[in-house]
Design an enzyme around this catalytic site. Structure first.
Site, PDB file in Angstrom:
ATOM      1  N   GLU A 182      66.960  42.469  71.089  1.00 14.36           N
ATOM      2  CA  GLU A 182      66.091  42.965  70.007  1.00 14.36           C
ATOM      3  C   GLU A 182      64.620  42.640  70.311  1.00 14.36           C
ATOM      4  O   GLU A 182      63.921  41.968  69.555  1.00 14.36           O
ATOM      5  CB  GLU A 182      66.509  42.400  68.661  1.00 14.36           C
ATOM      6  CG  GLU A 182      67.815  42.963  68.159  1.00 14.36           C
ATOM      7  CD  GLU A 182      67.816  44.495  68.040  1.00 14.36           C
ATOM      8  OE1 GLU A 182      66.733  45.074  67.818  1.00 14.36           O
ATOM      9  OE2 GLU A 182      68.886  45.104  68.168  1.00 14.36           O
ATOM     10  N   ASP A 414      39.799  51.900  87.879  1.00 13.68           N
ATOM     11  CA  ASP A 414      41.085  51.333  87.482  1.00 13.68           C
ATOM     12  C   ASP A 414      41.877  51.000  88.737  1.00 13.68           C
ATOM     13  O   ASP A 414      41.896  51.768  89.706  1.00 13.68           O
ATOM     14  CB  ASP A 414      41.865  52.326  86.617  1.00 13.68           C
ATOM     15  CG  ASP A 414      43.105  51.707  86.012  1.00 13.68           C
ATOM     16  OD1 ASP A 414      42.983  50.689  85.314  1.00 13.68           O
ATOM     17  OD2 ASP A 414      44.207  52.232  86.254  1.00 13.68           O
ATOM     18  N   GLY A 505      40.034  44.185  80.268  1.00 14.04           N
ATOM     19  CA  GLY A 505      40.196  44.655  78.903  1.00 14.04           C
ATOM     20  C   GLY A 505      41.047  43.723  78.072  1.00 14.04           C
ATOM     21  O   GLY A 505      41.932  43.036  78.582  1.00 14.04           O
ATOM     22  N   ALA A 506      40.758  43.689  76.783  1.00 16.66           N
ATOM     23  CA  ALA A 506      41.549  42.896  75.845  1.00 16.66           C
ATOM     24  C   ALA A 506      41.453  43.543  74.475  1.00 16.66           C
ATOM     25  O   ALA A 506      40.419  44.106  74.116  1.00 16.66           O
ATOM     26  CB  ALA A 506      41.044  41.452  75.790  1.00 16.66           C
ATOM     27  N   SER A 507      42.559  43.488  73.731  1.00 17.30           N
ATOM     28  CA  SER A 507      42.561  44.011  72.367  1.00 17.30           C
ATOM     29  C   SER A 507      43.007  42.899  71.434  1.00 17.30           C
ATOM     30  O   SER A 507      43.727  41.993  71.829  1.00 17.30           O
ATOM     31  CB  SER A 507      43.501  45.212  72.243  1.00 17.30           C
ATOM     32  OG  SER A 507      44.817  44.843  72.582  1.00 17.30           O
TER      33      SER A 507
END
Length: 689
Positions: A182, A414, A505-507
């Site tokens: 799960e 990239d 990059g980071a969110s």
């Protein structure tokens, strides 16, 4: 005189038993697949099954089990609904690895409570009722340190069962098999140390036959971990069955009222549901559930392209039966309609009950139906970009050429496992953007030759402006995420004079698009640099929000985004490869941009170009004179009789599996009249934004 004369025969028998038992750990059993091990040994316990009995796998389960026990397949991701027997398969797999293969295993459940409940209600009854397990688990009835809720020590191997919320539960474990049950119920980032599947995968390093199994019912689109893993698989399979009439293979699909195939419903005059059938997409034969059960035995799993079959024995073949090499990463999707224990009529009844509630404004039942019956992620509150809409607004201007109002070139890079990709964007006053170029450099980024080619591109690439002058790329931001950060650091450090920035990059909790920086060191090509470049942190959510807001600008001018009609359909698909999904958590509302397809390098390159705008402070009032100077530099220098443009060369966005050369356009003098739909003397040319 025999050496054993006078020895009690019962003692000899005891010695023999102990020798057999002791040496059995070194015995090599004849290899069998998980399916056949389960047929001979597995048992459905009363505590966790409707019927206590020996187990015979359902037709669609056989290939699932075969892939799990195939050592050539390293990653298996199972995106599933409820009622497809996944937990039983997982239990059989645990027993198979312990008794037959003697491999160390770890199973992570979403929480510690889930792990404890799994051990008590599923694992311990299996160890009790599957008799063959007693030969490798002598402590199965004893209170012992080798038999706890967190670990089961077998002869020759060990199983650890952990909750997935704490980062410590992924440490100090060396295993051959990692299982995550799960997965979508896990935290996406475990105590800020990474995704749970990444942390579990690190425990496999050094294993001879590493295996990671991730299975889950998907939850929310854009936040689904199993969706992400499934989309990243090398091949994705669904079960197919033969049509009883035309014998063509097809999957069971939910369809819809406007779909020419899939599930359809029969009603009486009062509207009551009478029956359900499935229309064949090839001949429109109405297959009933009884027909399906008759043909299910001959079913086969088929990949998305339809050119690879996965058989019950776990063999990967062409459609004509020729063997193929097993993919390293396999995704499997199965939903409730394939289960012989669930009627199609009950599935339809559940849907209409959920639909009625949804019409009243309550979508809880419909969300549960989509997740647990169809095995799909629920699309909640999302913001998306459509690839076809973007392509429809493309303009007939050539690539690798700067239109009149384009004054500056920015490049986002990239890094992929077998290539580098660079997206070059033109920028004008007011944030107007143009697609200028997309360059792909194939090769392993661990090799210096790839970076030498990238350096040559950034140093020498020239683009002709409508005025006739040529320009080079002003600044570049290249992603250091992935497997080659040191290579990116060395590249940015070497080319800092060309304004090449290493970014990551980071969110999450973001303050600004330019979200801080750190000084980094690196080791590359035998050189150690302790005082390397600055690593710049990019708030990708905010950068993508800025670009999305520009896409909503309807007319050319400040903020408008211009797409060239020479861009390929794949380019537009990658540009639309993410959605901004919103979910509600205990801490409040969380929203982020999330990929919905495997390939999104175009969007990433664009995001880093947007970051460059912020880093270079392009829209500050003190930059006004600087923009004036840029405009002065691109005043037309050609006369009205310049040579017209040659035929444009289309750009090809990379297919990672098939390297393709990227055509280049030589520098040339351009007549301004031929690069715009407007006349040379229009007010738009002289406008100052």
């Amino acid at each position: 005189m025999s050496l054993l004369s006078g020895v009690d025969p019962t003692q000899l028998q005891a010695v023999e038993r102990h020798l057999v038992r002791g040496l059995s750990a070194f015995a090599a059993q004849e290899p069998v697949t998980l399916e056949w091990w389960a047929r001979d040994n597995f048992y459905l316990s009363a505590e966790s099954s409707y019927v206590e009995q020996s187990w015979t796998p359902w037709p669609f389960q056989r290939a699932m089990m075969a892939v799990m026990s195939n050592d050539d397949v390293r990653f298996v991701d199972i995106k599933k609904s409820a009622r497809v027997g996944y937990t039983k398969i997982l239990l059989a797999f645990i027993g198979y690895n312990a008794e037959h293969r003697r491999r160390n295993q770890a199973l992570w459940q979403p929480t510690d409570d889930d792990a404890e409940d799994f051990v008590k209600s599923e694992l311990e009854p299996m160890l009790r009722d599957v008799e063959v397990m007693r030969s490798v688990f002598p402590s199965y009835l004893h209170r012992h340190k080798d038999n706890t809720l967190q670990q089961k020590k077998f002869i020759g191997s060990m199983l650890r069962v952990r909750g997935g919320k704490a980062a410590k539960n992924y440490r100090r474990i060396s295993i051959d098999v990692a299982m995550l049950d799960e997965l979508d119920a896990f935290d996406n980032d475990v105590e800020k140390e990474g995704a749970p599947d990444f942390l579990a995968g690190k425990r496999l390093e050094g294993a001879t036959f590493p295996k990671l199994i991730a299975g889950s019912t998907p939850k929310l689109k854009g936040f689904s971990l199993i969706d992400r893993r499934f989309d990243q698989a090398d091949e994705r399979f669904t079960p197919h069955v033969h049509c009883p009439q035309c014998e063509e293979l097809h999957p069971l699909t939910w369809g819809g009222k406007d779909e020419p195939h899939g599930f359809k419903f029969e009603r009486d005059e009062a509207g009551a549901l009478l029956g359900v059938y499935h229309l064949c997409p090839h001949c429109a034969f109405p297959m009933r559930q009884g027909d399906f059960l008759n043909v299910a035995e001959r079913g086969v799993w088929v990949n998305e392209r339809g050119d690879i079959w996965l058989t019950d024995e776990g063999r990967f073949t062409t459609t004509t039966g020729e063997p193929l090499q097993a993919p390293l990463h396999v995704g499997l999707h199965v939903w409730t309609a394939y289960s012989p224990t669930v009627t199609w009529l009950s599935i339809a009844q559940d849907f209409f009950a959920a639909y009625a509630k949804q019409q009243e404004g309550d979508d809880a039942l419909m969300k549960a139906f989509v997740n647990t019956t169809l095995g799909w992620a629920w699309e909640g509150e999302i913001e998306r970009t459509d690839a076809e809409e973007l392509q429809a607004r493309a303009e007939p201007f050539p690539l690798r050429h700067m239109p009149r109002d384009c004054l500056l070139l920015l490049c986002g890079g990239d890094t992929q496992g077998n290539r580098l990709e660079f997206g070059v964007w033109g920028v004008g006053r007011g944030g107007q953007l143009w697609t200028i170029d997309h360059r792909v450099i194939f090769g392993n980024p661990a090799q210096q030759a790839v970076w030498d080619e990238a350096e040559e591109f950034l140093r020498t690439a020239e683009y002709t402006h409508a005025c006739g002058r040529t320009q080079r790329i002003y600044a570049t931001a290249i992603d250091s995420g992935g497997h080659h950060p040191d290579a990116v650091y060395a590249f940015a450090h070497k080319l800092k004079a060309l304004r090449v920035f290493a970014v990551k990059g980071a969110s999450g909790q973001e303050r600004a698009i330019d979200n801080g920086n750190t000084r980094v060191g690196y080791k590359w090509n035998g050189k150690t640099e302790r005082n390397g470049p600055v690593l710049w942190h990019v708030s990708t959510n905010l950068a993508k929000d800025r670009f999305q807001s520009r896409l909503e600008v309807a007319t050319p001018g400040p903020g408008y985004v211009h797409f060239s009609s020479e861009l390929s359909p794949e380019w537009f698909k990658q540009m639309a490869a993410e959605v901004r999904a919103t979910r509600r958590t205990k801490a409040g509302t969380e929203s982020r941009w999330t990929p919905i397809r495997k390939r999104n390098e175009v969007k990433d390159c664009c995001t880093y170009a947007i970051w460059l705008e912020e880093r270079l402070d392009l829209w500050s009032p003190r930059k006004t004179k600087w923009w004036d100077q840029l405009e002065e530099q691109v005043q037309p220098e050609n006369d009205l009789f310049s040579t017209p443009l040659p035929a444009p060369v289309p750009v090809v966005v990379a297919d990672s599996a098939k390297p393709a050369p990227v055509a280049s356009v030589p520098a040339r003098n351009l007549d301004s009249r031929e690069t715009s739909q407007e006349d040379f003397g229009s007010s738009r040319w002289s406008a100052r934004l």
